[in-house]
Write a protein that holds these residues in place. Structure first.
Motif, mmCIF file in Angstrom:
data_model
loop_
_atom_site.group_PDB
_atom_site.id
_atom_site.type_symbol
_atom_site.label_atom_id
_atom_site.label_comp_id
_atom_site.label_asym_id
_atom_site.label_seq_id
_atom_site.Cartn_x
_atom_site.Cartn_y
_atom_site.Cartn_z
ATOM 1 N N LEU A 1 1.958 -7.081 -14.230
ATOM 2 C CA LEU A 1 2.715 -7.222 -12.981
ATOM 3 C C LEU A 1 1.861 -6.852 -11.774
ATOM 4 O O LEU A 1 1.911 -7.519 -10.731
ATOM 5 N N ARG A 2 1.093 -5.793 -11.903
ATOM 6 C CA ARG A 2 0.239 -5.382 -10.781
ATOM 7 C C ARG A 2 -0.803 -6.436 -10.467
ATOM 8 O O ARG A 2 -1.154 -6.662 -9.305
ATOM 9 N N SER A 3 -1.306 -7.101 -11.502
ATOM 10 C CA SER A 3 -2.289 -8.155 -11.274
ATOM 11 C C SER A 3 -1.661 -9.344 -10.553
ATOM 12 O O SER A 3 -2.249 -9.907 -9.619
ATOM 13 N N LEU A 4 -0.449 -9.721 -10.965
ATOM 14 C CA LEU A 4 0.214 -10.856 -10.336
ATOM 15 C C LEU A 4 0.717 -10.531 -8.935
ATOM 16 O O LEU A 4 0.851 -11.434 -8.093
ATOM 17 N N ALA A 5 1.026 -9.260 -8.687
ATOM 18 C CA ALA A 5 1.567 -8.866 -7.384
ATOM 19 C C ALA A 5 0.475 -8.533 -6.375
ATOM 20 O O ALA A 5 0.785 -8.076 -5.272
ATOM 21 N N LEU B 1 9.817 -11.961 -10.056
ATOM 22 C CA LEU B 1 11.090 -11.345 -10.440
ATOM 23 C C LEU B 1 11.834 -12.212 -11.451
ATOM 24 O O LEU B 1 12.503 -11.689 -12.352
ATOM 25 N N LEU B 2 11.727 -13.531 -11.328
ATOM 26 C CA LEU B 2 12.384 -14.424 -12.269
ATOM 27 C C LEU B 2 11.812 -14.251 -13.666
ATOM 28 O O LEU B 2 12.553 -14.140 -14.649
ATOM 29 N N HIS B 3 10.483 -14.204 -13.772
ATOM 30 C CA HIS B 3 9.859 -14.034 -15.083
ATOM 31 C C HIS B 3 10.225 -12.691 -15.703
ATOM 32 O O HIS B 3 10.481 -12.587 -16.902
ATOM 33 N N LEU B 4 10.243 -11.643 -14.887
ATOM 34 C CA LEU B 4 10.608 -10.332 -15.398
ATOM 35 C C LEU B 4 12.061 -10.317 -15.864
ATOM 36 O O LEU B 4 12.389 -9.722 -16.895
ATOM 37 N N GLY B 5 12.933 -10.978 -15.115
ATOM 38 C CA GLY B 5 14.336 -11.044 -15.508
ATOM 39 C C GLY B 5 14.546 -11.844 -16.783
ATOM 40 O O GLY B 5 15.365 -11.487 -17.631
ATOM 41 N N LEU B 6 13.778 -12.933 -16.946
ATOM 42 C CA LEU B 6 13.877 -13.726 -18.165
ATOM 43 C C LEU B 6 13.433 -12.927 -19.380
ATOM 44 O O LEU B 6 14.011 -13.053 -20.468
ATOM 45 N N ARG B 7 12.404 -12.115 -19.220
ATOM 46 C CA ARG B 7 11.959 -11.276 -20.339
ATOM 47 C C ARG B 7 13.061 -10.317 -20.745
ATOM 48 O O ARG B 7 13.371 -10.170 -21.939
ATOM 49 N N GLY C 1 -1.773 -8.665 -3.430
ATOM 50 C CA GLY C 1 -1.632 -9.361 -2.160
ATOM 51 C C GLY C 1 -0.206 -9.500 -1.685
ATOM 52 O O GLY C 1 0.037 -10.021 -0.591
ATOM 53 N N LEU C 2 0.766 -9.052 -2.483
ATOM 54 C CA LEU C 2 2.170 -9.123 -2.086
ATOM 55 C C LEU C 2 2.635 -7.770 -1.555
ATOM 56 O O LEU C 2 2.126 -6.719 -1.977
ATOM 57 N N PRO C 3 3.609 -7.772 -0.634
ATOM 58 C CA PRO C 3 4.150 -6.492 -0.126
ATOM 59 C C PRO C 3 5.123 -5.885 -1.142
ATOM 60 O O PRO C 3 6.309 -5.707 -0.871
ATOM 61 N N ALA C 4 4.613 -5.612 -2.339
ATOM 62 C CA ALA C 4 5.442 -5.078 -3.414
ATOM 63 C C ALA C 4 4.692 -3.955 -4.113
ATOM 64 O O ALA C 4 3.465 -3.947 -4.181
ATOM 65 N N VAL C 5 5.447 -3.010 -4.662
ATOM 66 C CA VAL C 5 4.890 -1.876 -5.397
ATOM 67 C C VAL C 5 5.439 -1.928 -6.818
ATOM 68 O O VAL C 5 6.651 -2.053 -7.016
ATOM 69 N N ILE C 6 4.553 -1.857 -7.798
ATOM 70 C CA ILE C 6 4.950 -1.863 -9.210
ATOM 71 C C ILE C 6 4.962 -0.424 -9.718
ATOM 72 O O ILE C 6 3.922 0.236 -9.773
ATOM 73 N N PRO D 1 9.037 -1.275 -16.353
ATOM 74 C CA PRO D 1 8.400 -1.182 -15.026
ATOM 75 C C PRO D 1 9.360 -1.680 -13.953
ATOM 76 O O PRO D 1 10.204 -2.542 -14.199
ATOM 77 N N ARG D 2 9.241 -1.128 -12.745
ATOM 78 C CA ARG D 2 10.118 -1.503 -11.636
ATOM 79 C C ARG D 2 9.302 -2.161 -10.534
ATOM 80 O O ARG D 2 8.153 -1.792 -10.296
ATOM 81 N N VAL D 3 9.931 -3.100 -9.860
ATOM 82 C CA VAL D 3 9.303 -3.798 -8.742
ATOM 83 C C VAL D 3 10.067 -3.425 -7.473
ATOM 84 O O VAL D 3 11.283 -3.630 -7.396
ATOM 85 N N GLU D 4 9.370 -2.880 -6.494
ATOM 86 C CA GLU D 4 9.954 -2.532 -5.200
ATOM 87 C C GLU D 4 9.245 -3.332 -4.117
ATOM 88 O O GLU D 4 8.024 -3.507 -4.157
ATOM 89 N N TRP D 5 10.023 -3.844 -3.159
ATOM 90 C CA TRP D 5 9.439 -4.652 -2.097
ATOM 91 C C TRP D 5 10.142 -4.362 -0.774
ATOM 92 O O TRP D 5 11.218 -3.767 -0.729
ATOM 93 N N ALA D 6 9.517 -4.793 0.299
ATOM 94 C CA ALA D 6 10.078 -4.596 1.632
ATOM 95 C C ALA D 6 11.329 -5.453 1.796
ATOM 96 O O ALA D 6 11.451 -6.526 1.208
#
Length: 408
Positions: A40-44, A264-270, A46-51, A243-248
């Motif tokens: 998740l950290r690798s995919l996120a 978020l869609l992929h994480l939810g599908l898992r 450059g995004l305004p998100a914290v794993i 793991p949790r994903v937090e974003w602005a």
């Protein structure tokens, strides 16, 4: 000559609603929560998100005492050693069969007579090959018949045979086990200092040489399959081990918003797929999960694949990786599968074990047990030996050289 018109039909596309695991980036179903966090950290990036990593405390695999099917262990670690042992000579026995005779500590979990019967070897040949493996295997102490022999093998490899500690193991075994070392000192004319030095040397040896070959693993249960208040099995996703994903709150529209939504869609599908798998297992193994005395119902990968729409190969990897909290402790989902003999698909091995133990108490021979269960006699003999059940005089003895059943 007129050629028929060629039409290229559109290729059928997989239904993502039926097989949501196809959407998952990088086979997320097969990742542990720790590996999923890194993915998740690798995919996120450059995004305004914290794993956030999982907050729950991991559990030690050794402390759980569960053998995970497919988990790399002694068989993988010792396969090459057994295969290259020069003392085995022309013995055609596959190396993995020798390793399967070992318990988790690296010691034999069967008697020499039972081991010879399981491998189909004469007792003399079995003992000769066993001594060759004991002298060859590393670390020393592997393939020992008991703890005493395990420690003596280590002393021999260290050049400490003979020595005081070796004498203590050989001559003072009963005193060591009974806690009567004072009697041993009187018989051997040892002073307390000499005894303490021998005991200190024994404490430096490894009573479980096999454990060092298997790396220590920690696991996180991701599902809870515990009895509910209405008498059913309550399947719940354990968020503390995810793991949790937090974003602005105010995300910029465009590429950034699209990337985060896909993540978020992929994480939810898992998560949804794991819950669906847990619900299918809870339905099939309801009695086993609600009653600590109930056996597992026969359940194979093909049946579970039909229930969930997930291929057996995908299920196999996912079941070994995912753990659940149950009434019987924390277990891998693979533990909820129950194989059965081909001749009796309605009879799981847990029930077969209970029936064999009951037949042992009643002194029934393998022939009568096989006739009553509708199984080949060699199948009954194989599983009785695997369980360490020795037939009584009335039951007779196992046929030497009996091998495992082909159908089980």
């Amino acid at each position: 000559m007129t050629w028929p018109e060629l039409r290229q039909e559109p290729r059928p596309q997989p239904s993502l609603t039926q097989r949501p695991y196809l959407w998952l980036q990088g086979n997320w179903l097969f990742l542990s929560p720790e590996d999923l966090t890194e993915s998740l950290r690798s995919l996120a990036r450059g995004l305004p998100a914290v794993i956030r990593p999982p907050q729950g405390r991991p559990l030690s695999l050794d402390a759980l005492g569960v053998d995970l099917p497919g988990e790399a262990g002694l068989e993988e670690a010792l396969h090459s050693q057994v295969a290259s042992c020069p003392g085995l000579g022309q013995d055609p026995t596959p190396p993995e069969l020798w390793v399967q005779l070992l318990g988790p500590r690296g010691l034999l979990n069967v008697s020499p007579a039972e081991g010879a019967a399981l491998l189909g070897l004469p007792p003399a040949s079995f003992l000769r090959n066993l001594e060759a493996l004991q002298a060859w295997a590393d670390p020393p102490g592997l393939f020992a018949r008991d703890l005493q022999e395990c420690l003596l093998l280590q002393l021999r490899r260290l050049g400490r045979d003979p020595s005081d500690e070796a004498t203590l193991l050989r001559e003072g075994r009963e005193d060591l086990e009974g806690g009567t070392l004072k009697h041993f000192c009187q018989v051997q004319d040892w002073d307390p200092g000499r005894l303490e030095a021998a005991l200190a040397a024994l404490r430096r040896l490894d009573p479980a040489p096999g454990r060092g070959l298997v790396p220590t693993r920690t696991v996180r249960p991701e599902l809870s399959l515990l009895p509910g208040s209405d008498g059913s099995v309550d399947c719940r996703l354990l968020r503390e081990h995810q793991p949790r994903v937090e974003w602005a709150s105010d995300l910029p529209a465009g590429e950034t918003d699209r990337r985060l939504r896909e993540l978020l869609l992929h994480l939810g599908l898992r998560s949804r797929t794991l819950v669906r798998l847990g619900l299918a297992l809870a339905h099939r193994q309801r009695a086993f999960l609600l009653d600590s005395a109930a056996p597992r119902a026969p359940l194979g990968l093909r049946t579970l694949s039909d229930d969930t729409g997930i291929s057996p190969s995908t299920l196999s990897r996912c079941l070994n990786q995912t753990w659940a909290q149950t009434l019987r402790g924390t277990l891998p989902l693979a533990f909820l599968l129950a194989r059965s003999p081909r001749r009796r698909p309605d009879l799981d091995y847990d029930t077969l074990e209970a029936l064999l133990r009951d037949a042992q108490e009643k002194g029934l021979p393998d022939r009568r047990v096989a006739e009553a269960l509708g199984l080949p006699r060699r199948t009954v003999t194989y599983h009785r030996l695997r369980l360490g059940l020795v037939p009584s005089n009335r039951a007779g003895t196992a046929r030497p050289g009996a091998r495992g059943p082909h159908e089980s």
